[in-house]
Design a protein around this motif. Structure first.
Motif, PDB file in Angstrom:
ATOM      1  N   GLN A  33     -11.423  14.665  26.002  1.00  0.00           N
ATOM      2  CA  GLN A  33     -12.470  14.303  26.919  1.00  0.00           C
ATOM      3  C   GLN A  33     -12.050  13.065  27.881  1.00  0.00           C
ATOM      4  OE1 GLN A  33     -16.427  12.104  26.071  1.00  0.00           O
ATOM      5  NE2 GLN A  33     -17.212  13.966  26.914  1.00  0.00           N
ATOM      6  N   GLU A  34     -11.338  12.139  27.257  1.00  0.00           N
ATOM      7  CA  GLU A  34     -10.839  11.094  28.094  1.00  0.00           C
ATOM      8  C   GLU A  34      -9.814  11.907  29.193  1.00  0.00           C
ATOM      9  OE1 GLU A  34      -7.153   8.668  28.583  1.00  0.00           O
ATOM     10  OE2 GLU A  34      -7.025   9.898  26.998  1.00  0.00           O
ATOM     11  N   GLN A  35      -8.962  12.705  28.794  1.00  0.00           N
ATOM     12  CA  GLN A  35      -8.057  13.241  29.675  1.00  0.00           C
ATOM     13  C   GLN A  35      -8.720  14.302  30.761  1.00  0.00           C
ATOM     14  OE1 GLN A  35      -5.510  15.303  27.017  1.00  0.00           O
ATOM     15  NE2 GLN A  35      -4.205  13.366  26.539  1.00  0.00           N
ATOM     16  N   ALA A  36      -9.612  14.741  30.394  1.00  0.00           N
ATOM     17  CA  ALA A  36     -10.580  15.541  31.394  1.00  0.00           C
ATOM     18  C   ALA A  36     -11.231  14.518  32.309  1.00  0.00           C
ATOM     19  CB  ALA A  36     -11.822  16.442  30.565  1.00  0.00           C
ATOM     20  N   PHE A  37     -11.618  13.146  32.213  1.00  0.00           N
ATOM     21  CA  PHE A  37     -12.291  12.300  32.909  1.00  0.00           C
ATOM     22  C   PHE A  37     -11.013  11.983  33.781  1.00  0.00           C
ATOM     23  CE2 PHE A  37     -15.180  10.876  29.638  1.00  0.00           C
ATOM     24  CZ  PHE A  37     -16.312  11.727  30.018  1.00  0.00           C
ATOM     25  N   GLY A  38      -9.782  11.888  33.334  1.00  0.00           N
ATOM     26  CA  GLY A  38      -8.789  11.589  34.169  1.00  0.00           C
ATOM     27  C   GLY A  38      -8.290  12.393  35.189  1.00  0.00           C
ATOM     28  N   ARG A  39      -8.625  13.745  35.009  1.00  0.00           N
ATOM     29  CA  ARG A  39      -8.319  14.929  35.820  1.00  0.00           C
ATOM     30  C   ARG A  39      -9.355  15.104  36.756  1.00  0.00           C
ATOM     31  NH1 ARG A  39      -7.046  17.259  31.040  1.00  0.00           N
ATOM     32  NH2 ARG A  39      -8.889  18.798  31.168  1.00  0.00           N
ATOM     33  N   ASP A  40     -10.624  14.550  36.548  1.00  0.00           N
ATOM     34  CA  ASP A  40     -11.843  14.543  37.284  1.00  0.00           C
ATOM     35  C   ASP A  40     -12.331  15.943  36.966  1.00  0.00           C
ATOM     36  OD1 ASP A  40     -12.691  12.087  38.566  1.00  0.00           O
ATOM     37  OD2 ASP A  40     -10.939  12.438  39.953  1.00  0.00           O
ATOM     38  N   ASP A  41     -12.209  16.426  35.644  1.00  0.00           N
ATOM     39  CA  ASP A  41     -12.579  17.895  35.372  1.00  0.00           C
ATOM     40  C   ASP A  41     -13.846  17.825  34.618  1.00  0.00           C
ATOM     41  OD1 ASP A  41     -13.105  20.363  34.138  1.00  0.00           O
ATOM     42  OD2 ASP A  41     -10.760  20.536  33.605  1.00  0.00           O
ATOM     43  N   ALA A  42     -15.210  17.828  35.369  1.00  0.00           N
ATOM     44  CA  ALA A  42     -16.442  17.654  34.818  1.00  0.00           C
ATOM     45  C   ALA A  42     -16.651  18.666  33.658  1.00  0.00           C
ATOM     46  CB  ALA A  42     -17.406  17.562  36.086  1.00  0.00           C
ATOM     47  N   ALA A  43     -16.338  19.881  34.347  1.00  0.00           N
ATOM     48  CA  ALA A  43     -16.685  20.987  33.023  1.00  0.00           C
ATOM     49  C   ALA A  43     -15.982  20.794  31.791  1.00  0.00           C
ATOM     50  CB  ALA A  43     -16.311  22.386  33.614  1.00  0.00           C
ATOM     51  N   ALA A  44     -14.729  20.270  31.532  1.00  0.00           N
ATOM     52  CA  ALA A  44     -14.004  20.156  30.525  1.00  0.00           C
ATOM     53  C   ALA A  44     -14.582  18.910  29.969  1.00  0.00           C
ATOM     54  CB  ALA A  44     -12.562  20.108  30.817  1.00  0.00           C
ATOM     55  N   ALA A  45     -14.892  17.903  30.549  1.00  0.00           N
ATOM     56  CA  ALA A  45     -15.364  16.644  29.987  1.00  0.00           C
ATOM     57  C   ALA A  45     -16.585  16.919  29.128  1.00  0.00           C
ATOM     58  CB  ALA A  45     -15.307  15.468  30.809  1.00  0.00           C
ATOM     59  N   TYR A  46     -17.593  17.550  29.907  1.00  0.00           N
ATOM     60  CA  TYR A  46     -18.760  18.057  29.509  1.00  0.00           C
ATOM     61  C   TYR A  46     -18.752  18.799  28.344  1.00  0.00           C
ATOM     62  CZ  TYR A  46     -23.796  19.520  30.442  1.00  0.00           C
ATOM     63  OH  TYR A  46     -25.100  19.690  30.282  1.00  0.00           O
ATOM     64  N   SER A  47     -18.018  19.623  27.817  1.00  0.00           N
ATOM     65  CA  SER A  47     -17.704  20.464  26.856  1.00  0.00           C
ATOM     66  C   SER A  47     -17.550  19.928  25.681  1.00  0.00           C
ATOM     67  CB  SER A  47     -16.599  21.487  27.281  1.00  0.00           C
ATOM     68  OG  SER A  47     -15.313  21.018  26.874  1.00  0.00           O
ATOM     69  N   PRO A  58     -28.377  18.028  32.104  1.00  0.00           N
ATOM     70  CA  PRO A  58     -28.139  19.472  32.133  1.00  0.00           C
ATOM     71  C   PRO A  58     -27.010  20.139  32.770  1.00  0.00           C
ATOM     72  CG  PRO A  58     -30.075  18.761  33.165  1.00  0.00           C
ATOM     73  CD  PRO A  58     -29.601  17.533  32.550  1.00  0.00           C
ATOM     74  N   GLN A  59     -26.430  19.423  33.475  1.00  0.00           N
ATOM     75  CA  GLN A  59     -25.215  19.602  34.387  1.00  0.00           C
ATOM     76  C   GLN A  59     -23.928  19.008  34.238  1.00  0.00           C
ATOM     77  OE1 GLN A  59     -26.700  20.304  38.437  1.00  0.00           O
ATOM     78  NE2 GLN A  59     -28.020  22.067  37.860  1.00  0.00           N
ATOM     79  N   ALA A  60     -22.627  19.593  34.227  1.00  0.00           N
ATOM     80  CA  ALA A  60     -21.675  18.836  34.154  1.00  0.00           C
ATOM     81  C   ALA A  60     -21.465  17.745  35.236  1.00  0.00           C
ATOM     82  CB  ALA A  60     -20.496  19.898  34.368  1.00  0.00           C
ATOM     83  N   GLU A  61     -21.972  17.883  36.450  1.00  0.00           N
ATOM     84  CA  GLU A  61     -21.631  17.017  37.356  1.00  0.00           C
ATOM     85  C   GLU A  61     -22.639  15.778  37.480  1.00  0.00           C
ATOM     86  OE1 GLU A  61     -22.024  20.376  37.936  1.00  0.00           O
ATOM     87  OE2 GLU A  61     -20.007  20.681  38.409  1.00  0.00           O
ATOM     88  N   ILE A  62     -23.922  16.121  36.671  1.00  0.00           N
ATOM     89  CA  ILE A  62     -24.834  15.115  36.495  1.00  0.00           C
ATOM     90  C   ILE A  62     -24.150  13.931  35.337  1.00  0.00           C
ATOM     91  CG2 ILE A  62     -27.104  14.521  35.379  1.00  0.00           C
ATOM     92  CD1 ILE A  62     -27.948  17.108  36.744  1.00  0.00           C
ATOM     93  N   PHE A  63     -23.575  14.771  34.401  1.00  0.00           N
ATOM     94  CA  PHE A  63     -22.676  13.977  33.176  1.00  0.00           C
ATOM     95  C   PHE A  63     -21.714  13.247  33.796  1.00  0.00           C
ATOM     96  CE2 PHE A  63     -19.485  14.027  30.156  1.00  0.00           C
ATOM     97  CZ  PHE A  63     -20.221  13.294  29.155  1.00  0.00           C
ATOM     98  N   MET A  64     -20.991  13.811  34.609  1.00  0.00           N
ATOM     99  CA  MET A  64     -19.834  13.234  35.084  1.00  0.00           C
ATOM    100  C   MET A  64     -20.241  11.809  36.001  1.00  0.00           C
ATOM    101  SD  MET A  64     -16.415  12.959  34.992  1.00  0.00           S
ATOM    102  CE  MET A  64     -15.395  14.341  35.443  1.00  0.00           C
ATOM    103  N   SER A  65     -21.514  11.880  36.820  1.00  0.00           N
ATOM    104  CA  SER A  65     -21.749  11.011  37.443  1.00  0.00           C
ATOM    105  C   SER A  65     -22.154   9.777  36.781  1.00  0.00           C
ATOM    106  CB  SER A  65     -22.932  11.361  38.343  1.00  0.00           C
ATOM    107  OG  SER A  65     -23.411  10.421  39.223  1.00  0.00           O
TER     108      SER A  65
END
Length: 134
Positions: A33-47, A58-65
């Motif tokens: 997840q930490e690496q997904a944050f580093g790539r700004d990969d919201a879908a992977a981080a959310y998974s 309820p959405q990856a973009e909301i989680f990332m924000s």
């Protein structure tokens, strides 16, 4: 939400040390997840988020924000090192020592739970500046 994570963290403090397999599995999930944050990969981080977290966000973009605004040291940092881990059945608590982008030290306590399919998902993360007490 943070209060629930904090209570869980206290309960985990009373649990036994995690086995090497449990700690390794938890660290793999957190690191991914930490690496997904580093790539700004919201879908992977959310998974890697547990179902309860996914219901709140309820959405990856909301989680990332939310991560960007409330967990900036997790989102962007200079260092990210694992500390002690403890387990209690299907739950694992993993400490992480973080130095943020500004050079400030933080302590994170991740909680994870084994899912019905056998995977581990992150159920929460409490974050304190190093040296602060709960």
């Amino acid at each position: 939400m943070r209060a629930i994570v904090l209570i869980a963290a206290i309960l985990f403090a009373l649990a036994s040390p995690a086995t090497a397999d449990d700690a390794g599995a938890a660290q793999d999930v957190i690191r991914a997840q930490e690496q997904a944050f580093g790539r700004d990969d919201a879908a992977a981080a959310y998974s890697y988020a547990a179902p309860a977290i996914r219901r709140i966000f309820p959405q990856a973009e909301i989680f990332m924000s939310m991560v960007q605004s409330q967990y900036a040291p997790v989102y962007r940092h200079r260092s990210f090192e694992f500390g002690a881990a403890q387990s209690d059945g299907d739950r694992i608590a993993q400490r992480v020592h973080i130095v943020d982008a500004n050079g400030e030290a933080w302590e994170a306590l991740y909680t994870l739970e084994r899912q019905a399919d056998g995977s581990l998902k992150i159920t929460g993360c409490s974050l304190l500046k190093a040296g602060q007490s709960v």
